[in-house]
Scaffold this motif. Structure first.
Motif, PDB file in Angstrom:
ATOM      1  N   GLY A  14     -26.008  32.151  61.036  1.00  0.00           N
ATOM      2  CA  GLY A  14     -25.393  32.788  59.879  1.00  0.00           C
ATOM      3  C   GLY A  14     -26.343  32.798  58.699  1.00  0.00           C
ATOM      4  O   GLY A  14     -27.119  31.849  58.493  1.00  0.00           O
ATOM      5  N   ASP A  26     -26.514  33.812  54.468  1.00  0.00           N
ATOM      6  CA  ASP A  26     -25.862  34.222  53.222  1.00  0.00           C
ATOM      7  C   ASP A  26     -26.685  35.328  52.577  1.00  0.00           C
ATOM      8  O   ASP A  26     -27.900  35.211  52.435  1.00  0.00           O
ATOM      9  CB  ASP A  26     -25.749  33.049  52.244  1.00  0.00           C
ATOM     10  CG  ASP A  26     -24.694  32.048  52.666  1.00  0.00           C
ATOM     11  OD1 ASP A  26     -23.689  32.461  53.275  1.00  0.00           O
ATOM     12  OD2 ASP A  26     -24.884  30.851  52.391  1.00  0.00           O
ATOM     13  N   VAL A  27     -26.012  36.390  52.189  1.00  0.00           N
ATOM     14  CA  VAL A  27     -26.677  37.482  51.472  1.00  0.00           C
ATOM     15  C   VAL A  27     -26.501  37.192  49.987  1.00  0.00           C
ATOM     16  O   VAL A  27     -25.378  37.139  49.486  1.00  0.00           O
ATOM     17  CB  VAL A  27     -26.069  38.850  51.847  1.00  0.00           C
ATOM     18  CG1 VAL A  27     -26.724  39.959  51.048  1.00  0.00           C
ATOM     19  CG2 VAL A  27     -26.220  39.095  53.337  1.00  0.00           C
ATOM     20  N   VAL A  28     -27.613  37.010  49.300  1.00  0.00           N
ATOM     21  CA  VAL A  28     -27.581  36.665  47.878  1.00  0.00           C
ATOM     22  C   VAL A  28     -28.071  37.846  47.052  1.00  0.00           C
ATOM     23  O   VAL A  28     -28.496  38.868  47.588  1.00  0.00           O
ATOM     24  CB  VAL A  28     -28.429  35.399  47.606  1.00  0.00           C
ATOM     25  CG1 VAL A  28     -27.819  34.193  48.296  1.00  0.00           C
ATOM     26  CG2 VAL A  28     -29.856  35.580  48.052  1.00  0.00           C
ATOM     27  N   THR A  82     -21.783  40.161  52.248  1.00  0.00           N
ATOM     28  CA  THR A  82     -22.046  38.839  51.680  1.00  0.00           C
ATOM     29  C   THR A  82     -22.535  37.836  52.722  1.00  0.00           C
ATOM     30  O   THR A  82     -23.033  36.779  52.369  1.00  0.00           O
ATOM     31  CB  THR A  82     -20.774  38.264  51.037  1.00  0.00           C
ATOM     32  OG1 THR A  82     -19.761  38.149  52.044  1.00  0.00           O
ATOM     33  CG2 THR A  82     -20.297  39.149  49.902  1.00  0.00           C
ATOM     34  N   ARG A  83     -22.373  38.175  53.979  1.00  0.00           N
ATOM     35  CA  ARG A  83     -22.770  37.266  55.058  1.00  0.00           C
ATOM     36  C   ARG A  83     -23.266  38.106  56.229  1.00  0.00           C
ATOM     37  O   ARG A  83     -22.705  39.145  56.541  1.00  0.00           O
ATOM     38  CB  ARG A  83     -21.565  36.421  55.479  1.00  0.00           C
ATOM     39  CG  ARG A  83     -21.876  35.356  56.476  1.00  0.00           C
ATOM     40  CD  ARG A  83     -21.957  34.012  55.796  1.00  0.00           C
ATOM     41  NE  ARG A  83     -22.078  32.963  56.805  1.00  0.00           N
ATOM     42  CZ  ARG A  83     -23.029  32.063  56.785  1.00  0.00           C
ATOM     43  NH1 ARG A  83     -23.897  32.066  55.814  1.00  0.00           N
ATOM     44  NH2 ARG A  83     -23.089  31.152  57.709  1.00  0.00           N
ATOM     45  N   GLU A  84     -24.336  37.630  56.864  1.00  0.00           N
ATOM     46  CA  GLU A  84     -24.879  38.305  58.032  1.00  0.00           C
ATOM     47  C   GLU A  84     -24.972  37.319  59.189  1.00  0.00           C
ATOM     48  O   GLU A  84     -25.022  36.110  58.977  1.00  0.00           O
ATOM     49  CB  GLU A  84     -26.291  38.845  57.755  1.00  0.00           C
ATOM     50  CG  GLU A  84     -26.362  39.953  56.757  1.00  0.00           C
ATOM     51  CD  GLU A  84     -27.783  40.372  56.447  1.00  0.00           C
ATOM     52  OE1 GLU A  84     -27.957  41.537  56.049  1.00  0.00           O
ATOM     53  OE2 GLU A  84     -28.711  39.549  56.587  1.00  0.00           O
ATOM     54  N   ARG A  85     -24.991  37.882  60.376  1.00  0.00           N
ATOM     55  CA  ARG A  85     -25.201  37.054  61.570  1.00  0.00           C
ATOM     56  C   ARG A  85     -26.368  37.640  62.350  1.00  0.00           C
ATOM     57  O   ARG A  85     -26.369  38.822  62.685  1.00  0.00           O
ATOM     58  CB  ARG A  85     -23.968  37.016  62.459  1.00  0.00           C
ATOM     59  CG  ARG A  85     -24.215  36.181  63.712  1.00  0.00           C
ATOM     60  CD  ARG A  85     -22.988  35.967  64.536  1.00  0.00           C
ATOM     61  NE  ARG A  85     -22.515  37.242  65.053  1.00  0.00           N
ATOM     62  CZ  ARG A  85     -21.373  37.394  65.695  1.00  0.00           C
ATOM     63  NH1 ARG A  85     -20.575  36.359  65.855  1.00  0.00           N
ATOM     64  NH2 ARG A  85     -21.012  38.570  66.148  1.00  0.00           N
ATOM     65  N   THR A  90     -32.926  37.061  50.659  1.00  0.00           N
ATOM     66  CA  THR A  90     -32.171  37.464  51.840  1.00  0.00           C
ATOM     67  C   THR A  90     -33.110  37.796  52.999  1.00  0.00           C
ATOM     68  O   THR A  90     -32.888  37.377  54.137  1.00  0.00           O
ATOM     69  CB  THR A  90     -31.262  38.661  51.519  1.00  0.00           C
ATOM     70  OG1 THR A  90     -30.375  38.292  50.458  1.00  0.00           O
ATOM     71  CG2 THR A  90     -30.451  39.070  52.723  1.00  0.00           C
ATOM     72  N   GLY A 121     -19.355  39.458  56.213  1.00  0.00           N
ATOM     73  CA  GLY A 121     -18.472  39.370  55.053  1.00  0.00           C
ATOM     74  C   GLY A 121     -18.639  40.579  54.153  1.00  0.00           C
ATOM     75  O   GLY A 121     -19.745  40.944  53.778  1.00  0.00           O
TER      76      GLY A 121
END
Length: 172
Positions: free
Chosen positions: A127, A129-131, A96-99, A137, A88
């Motif tokens: 998945g 979430d990158v915070v 904003t999102r990693e896999r 993270t 994302g």
């Protein structure tokens, strides 16, 4: 009471064919069973990196290689591919999102003959979430890797157990 007797009789009649359905417990005999003995007779090759260390530890734990009393009969070679990619993106190119993806190509080698008994690939992804907290993270990335290593190891051991059962039945 009148309804209970016919219900019990019907349940008994329906349960009779289950004994002949051909299902056999995988781990019959507990730690002394053929499958458990076969799994514990597997040496796991070393793997580089953090993912390799986690996978090696999980496989040794699940196979029971640490409790082996005799020599190894098989060797398990595993090659890992661990990827972390951003998914994302915001308008300012912030992820904003990693896999996290963990793939394992594994081979079960018979040490007596050198033959490859099993050669397969298994992989999973998670998945993340990158915070705003970099620490959170990184902790989530590490937790994802730990969980993926355990799950991939579970799948590898299950597949090896099925193969060993097939080999055991063919030997009989």
């Amino acid at each position: 009471m009148r309804r209970l007797v016919p219900t019990l009789a019907l349940a008994l009649v329906l349960a009779l064919p289950l004994g002949a359905c051909g299902l056999k417990p995988m781990y019959a005999g507990g730690t002394g069973g053929a499958i458990a003995q076969g799994l514990s007779a597997i040496d796991v090759s070393e793997m580089p990196g953090r993912a390799g260390w986690l996978m090696h530890s999980a496989l040794v734990d699940k196979l029971g290689s640490g409790q082996r009393t005799g020599p190894a009969r098989y060797r398990l070679d595993v090659r890992l591919d661990d990827k972390l990619e951003g998914l994302g993106l915001l308008s300012d190119d912030t992820v904003t999102r990693e896999r996290r993806t963990l793939r394992a190509r594994y081979q079960l080698v018979d040490l007596a003959t050198g033959a490859i008994v099993l050669d397969e690939t298994v992989g999973l992804d998670a998945g993340i979430d990158v915070v705003s907290s970099e620490y959170a993270t990184i902790a989530a990335e590490n937790t994802a890797l730990e969980n993926l290593a355990k799950e991939v190891a579970d799948r590898i051991v299950t597949r090896i157990a099925l193969k060993l059962r097939t080999l055991d039945e063919a030997a009989r």
